[in-house]
Design a protein around this motif. Sequence first.
Motif, PDB file in Angstrom:
ATOM      1  N   SER A 130       0.836  -1.196   0.000  1.00 60.76           N
ATOM      2  CA  SER A 130       0.000   0.000   0.000  1.00 60.76           C
ATOM      3  C   SER A 130       0.870   1.244   0.000  1.00 60.76           C
ATOM      4  O   SER A 130       1.936   1.309   0.617  1.00 60.76           O
ATOM      5  N   VAL A 131       0.398   2.253  -0.724  1.00 60.60           N
ATOM      6  CA  VAL A 131       1.139   3.504  -0.816  1.00 60.60           C
ATOM      7  C   VAL A 131       1.146   4.230   0.530  1.00 60.60           C
ATOM      8  O   VAL A 131       1.969   5.102   0.766  1.00 60.60           O
ATOM      9  N   VAL A 132       0.266   3.799   1.412  1.00 61.61           N
ATOM     10  CA  VAL A 132       0.161   4.448   2.723  1.00 61.61           C
ATOM     11  C   VAL A 132       1.518   4.511   3.405  1.00 61.61           C
ATOM     12  O   VAL A 132       1.881   5.510   4.025  1.00 61.61           O
ATOM     13  N   ASP A 133       2.284   3.429   3.251  1.00 58.45           N
ATOM     14  CA  ASP A 133       3.571   3.365   3.946  1.00 58.45           C
ATOM     15  C   ASP A 133       4.563   4.401   3.436  1.00 58.45           C
ATOM     16  O   ASP A 133       5.493   4.768   4.146  1.00 58.45           O
ATOM     17  N   THR A 134       4.412   4.800   2.170  1.00 58.31           N
ATOM     18  CA  THR A 134       5.412   5.697   1.605  1.00 58.31           C
ATOM     19  C   THR A 134       4.886   7.125   1.428  1.00 58.31           C
ATOM     20  O   THR A 134       5.607   8.007   0.983  1.00 58.31           O
ATOM     21  N   MET A 135       3.653   7.350   1.796  1.00 56.70           N
ATOM     22  CA  MET A 135       3.034   8.641   1.528  1.00 56.70           C
ATOM     23  C   MET A 135       3.513   9.725   2.499  1.00 56.70           C
ATOM     24  O   MET A 135       3.670   9.494   3.667  1.00 56.70           O
TER      25      MET A 135
ATOM     26  N   GLN B 213       0.049  15.528   2.015  1.00 57.49           N
ATOM     27  CA  GLN B 213       0.324  15.966   0.631  1.00 57.49           C
ATOM     28  C   GLN B 213      -0.470  15.075  -0.320  1.00 57.49           C
ATOM     29  O   GLN B 213       0.021  14.066  -0.823  1.00 57.49           O
ATOM     30  N   ARG B 214      -1.674  15.514  -0.581  1.00 60.39           N
ATOM     31  CA  ARG B 214      -2.572  14.674  -1.376  1.00 60.39           C
ATOM     32  C   ARG B 214      -2.058  14.421  -2.789  1.00 60.39           C
ATOM     33  O   ARG B 214      -2.148  13.310  -3.301  1.00 60.39           O
ATOM     34  N   LEU B 215      -1.562  15.460  -3.410  1.00 56.62           N
ATOM     35  CA  LEU B 215      -1.140  15.277  -4.808  1.00 56.62           C
ATOM     36  C   LEU B 215       0.090  14.391  -4.891  1.00 56.62           C
ATOM     37  O   LEU B 215       0.229  13.599  -5.825  1.00 56.62           O
ATOM     38  N   ARG B 216       0.939  14.539  -3.918  1.00 57.28           N
ATOM     39  CA  ARG B 216       2.104  13.663  -3.881  1.00 57.28           C
ATOM     40  C   ARG B 216       1.650  12.223  -3.670  1.00 57.28           C
ATOM     41  O   ARG B 216       2.173  11.289  -4.274  1.00 57.28           O
ATOM     42  N   ALA B 217       0.641  12.067  -2.821  1.00 55.81           N
ATOM     43  CA  ALA B 217       0.099  10.734  -2.565  1.00 55.81           C
ATOM     44  C   ALA B 217      -0.493  10.141  -3.836  1.00 55.81           C
ATOM     45  O   ALA B 217      -0.324   8.953  -4.122  1.00 55.81           O
ATOM     46  N   LEU B 218      -1.173  11.001  -4.598  1.00 57.40           N
ATOM     47  CA  LEU B 218      -1.757  10.513  -5.850  1.00 57.40           C
ATOM     48  C   LEU B 218      -0.654  10.061  -6.808  1.00 57.40           C
ATOM     49  O   LEU B 218      -0.747   8.987  -7.415  1.00 57.40           O
TER      50      LEU B 218
ATOM     51  N   ALA C 111     -12.388  13.990  -6.680  1.00 57.64           N
ATOM     52  CA  ALA C 111     -11.956  15.288  -6.138  1.00 57.64           C
ATOM     53  C   ALA C 111     -10.436  15.419  -6.217  1.00 57.64           C
ATOM     54  O   ALA C 111      -9.899  16.495  -6.526  1.00 57.64           O
ATOM     55  N   LEU C 112      -9.768  14.317  -5.942  1.00 55.06           N
ATOM     56  CA  LEU C 112      -8.299  14.327  -6.006  1.00 55.06           C
ATOM     57  C   LEU C 112      -7.820  14.537  -7.450  1.00 55.06           C
ATOM     58  O   LEU C 112      -6.871  15.286  -7.705  1.00 55.06           O
ATOM     59  N   PHE C 113      -8.499  13.893  -8.393  1.00 54.36           N
ATOM     60  CA  PHE C 113      -8.164  14.097  -9.810  1.00 54.36           C
ATOM     61  C   PHE C 113      -8.342  15.574 -10.184  1.00 54.36           C
ATOM     62  O   PHE C 113      -7.505  16.162 -10.868  1.00 54.36           O
TER      63      PHE C 113
END
Lengths: 197, 133
Positions: free
Chosen positions: A118-123, A127-132, B15-17
């Motif tokens: 899961s990306v959770v570990d590296t997020m 920072q939502r956009l970085r998470a995306l 929303a994130l998009f």
Amino acid sequence: MPRDTTPTMTSVEGSSDEALLARYASGDGEAARLLVDRLAPRIHRLALRLLQDRAEAEDVTQEALLRLWRIAPRWVAGGAQPSTWLHRVAVNLATDRLRRRRGVGLDTIDEPDDPAPSVVDTMIEGQRLRALDDALALLPERQRVAVVLRHLEGMTNPEIAASMGLGVEAVESLTARGKRRLTELLMGRREELGYRG
Amino acid sequence: MTGEHEKSADSGLEALFAEARQAPPSPLDAAFRTRLIEDAARLAQASRIRRPGLWSRLFARLADPQRAPGVAGVAAAGVAGLWIGLSGPGMTGELITQVWQGVAPAAAWSGDETAVFTQSGSDLLALLGDEEP
């Protein structure tokens, strides 16, 4: 006193992309600098999202811009916008590279189940956009390309299908699977990302 | 994932998009940006070197009737006009004489063309009378 006919910085900066391209074609180096600043960062971000490789993303950006400079003297005013044209060229260059990476067409290999954690570990927190972007990086390649082009670049499914050398239905399937996987990857951090429900 | 959770997750993702679409891209690495600008300058320079001047391009077109037949025709007409202008009225008069006389040699003409117009009508009638048998 002779009148200064040199365009001011403001007048040049207010010009459309098309006008700047015409200025470049007539030898205005400042116009090229402005076009690079306006267009290149977006193209670079697109290439980076698709290719997940900084050096390759720079190559694609550079090649796309080289093509723009070359076509500048023959640019037909009133047609496609330079930004749209450049976007299309960059998508094609990036998808060509992805095909070469695989050695075969993007449509000939089955998508494996992604084993990534899961990306959770590296997020990075908050920072939502970085998470995306982190989550996108974990998607299988074709899913990532389809999701990026559809949901971040606003391309239509037929346009994506043409770029990827796939059918429209395959693109729809890839996009749906990609979104499902993204949701899973981001789910654990919903509250941290500011989404409730 | 339940239906309610799924719907909520979808809206969160949408929303994130949307946020990602609106977000400005990060600035380029300075060295990379410089490289892109240098590319533009290099190509512009190469283009100027390859591109011949206006007169060179014009003469090239004039010299190539296949590329600009209309222009070549105009050029030919110009040269012909220049020749006529330089050759003067004497030569032009001689040319007219030859044309009017058809195949008759120019030497058979006893007078010159101006003499015809200086004679009166009665003189001309007298000349015609002399020719009657």
